[in-house]
Design an enzyme around this catalytic site. Structure first.
Site, PDB file in Angstrom:
ATOM      1  N   ASP A   1      15.395 -20.778   3.192  1.00 30.06           N
ATOM      2  CA  ASP A   1      14.815 -21.477   2.055  1.00 30.06           C
ATOM      3  C   ASP A   1      14.582 -20.492   0.907  1.00 30.06           C
ATOM      4  OD1 ASP A   1      13.319 -23.015   0.344  1.00 30.06           O
ATOM      5  OD2 ASP A   1      11.553 -23.127   1.641  1.00 30.06           O
TER       6      ASP A   1
ATOM      7  N   ASP B   1      17.281 -23.525  -5.054  1.00 29.55           N
ATOM      8  CA  ASP B   1      16.430 -23.693  -3.878  1.00 29.55           C
ATOM      9  C   ASP B   1      17.211 -24.331  -2.725  1.00 29.55           C
ATOM     10  OD1 ASP B   1      14.520 -24.235  -2.005  1.00 29.55           O
ATOM     11  OD2 ASP B   1      13.285 -25.508  -3.277  1.00 29.55           O
TER      12      ASP B   1
END
Ligand SMILES: *[C@@H]1O[C@H](CO)[C@@H](O)[C@H](O)[C@H]1NC(C)=O
Ligand SMILES: *[C@@H]1O[C@H](CO)[C@@H](O)[C@H](O)[C@H]1NC(C)=O
Ligand SMILES: *[C@@H]1O[C@H](CO)[C@@H](O)[C@H](O)[C@H]1NC(C)=O
Ligand SMILES: *[C@@H]1O[C@H](CO)[C@@H](O)[C@H](O)[C@H]1NC(C)=O
Ligand SMILES: *[C@@H]1O[C@H](CO)[C@@H](O)[C@H](O)[C@H]1NC(C)=O
Ligand SMILES: *[C@@H]1O[C@H](CO)[C@@H](O)[C@H](O)[C@H]1NC(C)=O
Ligand SMILES: *[C@@H]1O[C@H](CO)[C@@H](O)[C@H](O)[C@H]1NC(C)=O
Ligand SMILES: *[C@@H]1O[C@H](CO)[C@@H](O)[C@H](O)[C@H]1NC(C)=O
Ligand SMILES: *[C@@H]1O[C@H](CO)[C@@H](O)[C@H](O)[C@H]1NC(C)=O
Ligand SMILES: *[C@@H]1O[C@H](CO)[C@@H](O)[C@H](O)[C@H]1NC(C)=O
Length: 418
Positions: free
Chosen positions: A120, A304
């Site tokens: 992430d 992201d």
């Protein structure tokens, strides 16, 4: 050259193969790679295990950026009826799997315990479900067993906790332990172990935890502990990593090198906005296919990998869906939906200082899921912020380089398989 005696765990998928089922994940770990010291590849598989619907994805992203989902109803141009109850999974959606989440095999402790982590780039903590996690929070995922690792050290009085804007949370204690990513072994890495997790974060029977790689983004540890990126930096040949996510297929992360055969054309390098703490940079030119003009502005965007959808500021979202006949902001499905038989336009973008570089995200990447026989949930939704979040729907059309050394993001087009 130094040779590692470790069995390499990375698998390089040279061709587009059929998606492995989760029962066979371990079979993926049998082949090695041919990288130099300080370079390694980590595989990704799509998590086909349906967890969240589109509305819940949106809520998750809002929560991550500390946005209260309730703001959604109060937004200036909201067309949502006041009676609706929010984005906490009340929407029934078909459990058809789309590219919701990509997981990578990481070995924790000594001997290495296989865990599947969601890499992430939009957060800074490495946290896992573990034997410290009460059983009622667990749903069959592989967990970290600190007591079975003879290199684990419990750090007394250190803790971590993440509270999201929607009231969901995760938190617990901290260990130091060995972490193997690709064939790199990190000793003494910070490993955050969950003792409490909101139910909304625990319903994925495959994901063991999250591996945050945000740039200069401190973790939520107290007292502050080194992040995984801090531990990784000194081991890398080049101080960067790259994401090669693929549409409905397995992908890879490349650490310490740029894979020249993973992209086409030139790489455009974008400086990260100072003090951001995220992989955030400006998109400057945007064009929806079918529109007769390019739009220019400095739109801050966060790259992201831990967000599924492409979230854009309101004006861009409205612009995009205005090119899709029948698309509308739904108060039933909590987001933009469109007739499934519509053809979605491609999304082009570029930068003011480089007219030779443009890229396109194909329109069908923005079909997130069916929500009824005729309606589909859009992969482009409103960020409700002046900045956007370039989630997987966007990133998987590109080769994306996260360069810690120069605090910049590199973007390049690539050959798309579908
Ligand atoms: C480089 O990328 C190509 C294309 O995606 C892939 O087939 C190959 O395995 C990758 N090699 C390395 C060393 O990352
Ligand atoms: C990774 O594995 C390759 C091949 O097995 C080896 O040449 C390289 O040195 C290893 N890298 C590290 C950092 O151990
Ligand atoms: C959808 O959910 C049902 C019931 O939980 C399950 O039987 C089915 O296999 C699921 N389908 C997919 C594609 O995940
Ligand atoms: C942890 O906290 C307790 C209570 O505040 C204290 O007694 C103990 O000495 C601390 N341990 C360490 C290693 O700091
Ligand atoms: C592990 O890392 C911590 C924090 O950087 C450091 O204080 C400690 O000395 C390290 N321990 C070992 C054995 O390297
Ligand atoms: C790559 O950049 C060079 C130099 O700026 C330029 O001449 C070339 O046309 C570019 N290639 C592509 C495919 O855009
Ligand atoms: C990130 O931290 C490094 C090292 O402290 C620093 O050199 C760099 O400028 C920072 N980058 C950003 C974008 O703040
Ligand atoms: C989509 O389907 C609807 C009926 O469900 C039909 O009225 C419409 O013309 C179709 N649109 C396209 C672009 O095929
Ligand atoms: C990129 O987009 C700009 C519009 O701003 C256009 O003028 C230019 O020709 C495009 N370049 C390529 C290579 O498509
Ligand atoms: C999903 O949408 C497609 C059109 O994109 C349609 O053909 C199909 O019937 C829908 N599936 C379900 C389960 O609603």
């Amino acid at each position: 050259m130094r040779r590692s005696s470790l069995a390499p765990l990375a698998l390089l998928l040279g061709t587009a193969t059929a998606l492995p089922s989760y029962g066979h994940l371990n079979d993926l770990l049998s082949r090695g790679n041919k990288n130099q010291d300080g370079e390694f590849a980590v595989d990704l598989v799509r998590n086909d295990n349906y967890r969240r619907n589109g509305a819940a994805e949106l809520a998750w992203a809002y929560a991550k950026y500390n946005k209260n989902p309730k703001d959604f109803h109060m937004g200036g141009n909201s067309r949502v009826s006041p009676g609706m109850t929010g984005a906490t999974g009340t929407v029934v959606a078909n459990n058809q799997s789309y590219d919701r989440e990509y997981l990578s095999p990481i070995y924790m402790g000594t001997p290495g315990q296989l865990c599947w982590l969601d890499i992430d780039t939009g957060s800074g903590d490495l946290w896992l479900f573990s034997t410290d996690t009460p059983a009622f929070y667990l749903d069959g995922q592989e967990i970290y067993h600190p007591k079975n690792s003879h290199t684990s050290v419990d750090i007394a009085n250190a803790s971590w906790s993440i509270t999201y804007g929607d009231g969901s949370y995760a938190g617990g204690g901290i260990y130091r332990d060995t972490v193997q990513i690709g064939n790199v072994t990190l000793h003494n890495a910070t490993v955050e172990s969950a003792t409490a997790v909101s139910r909304s974060l625990t319903t994925d029977p495959v994901m063991s935890g999250i591996l945050g790689l945000a740039l200069n983004h401190s973790s939520t540890t107290y007292p502050q502990q080194p992040t995984l990126l801090d531990s990784l930096r000194p081991t890398l040949e080049k101080n960067l990593f790259a994401a090669d996510l693929k549409y409905q297929n397995a992908g890879q992360y490349h650490f310490g090198y740029v894979n020249e055969s993973a992209y086409t054309g030139n790489i455009t390098w974008r400086d990260v906005l100072p003090q951001s703490g995220f992989w955030e940079f400006y998109l400057q030119k945007i064009h929806v296919q079918g529109d007769n003009v390019w739009r220019m502005h400095n739109w801050p965007m966060v790259a992201d990998t831990g967000t599924t959808l492409l979230l854009l500021p309101t004006d861009l979202v409205e612009l995009y869906w205005s090119f899709v006949p029948g698309a509308y902001m739904s108060d039933v499905y909590y987001g933009w939906v469109f007739p499934c038989n519509a053809t979605l336009p491609g999304f082009d973008f570029g930068f003011a200082d480089d007219n030779t570089w443009n890229a396109t995200i194909p329109g069908h990447y923005f079909n997130f899921q069916n929500v009824s026989d005729t309606l589909c949930y859009g992969g482009i939704q409103d960020s409700m912020e002046p900045f956007g979040i370039l989630g997987d729907a966007f990133l998987k059309a590109l080769y994306v380089i996260f360069d810690m050394e120069h605090s910049r993001v590199g973007l390049a087009a690539k050959k798309l398989l579908s």
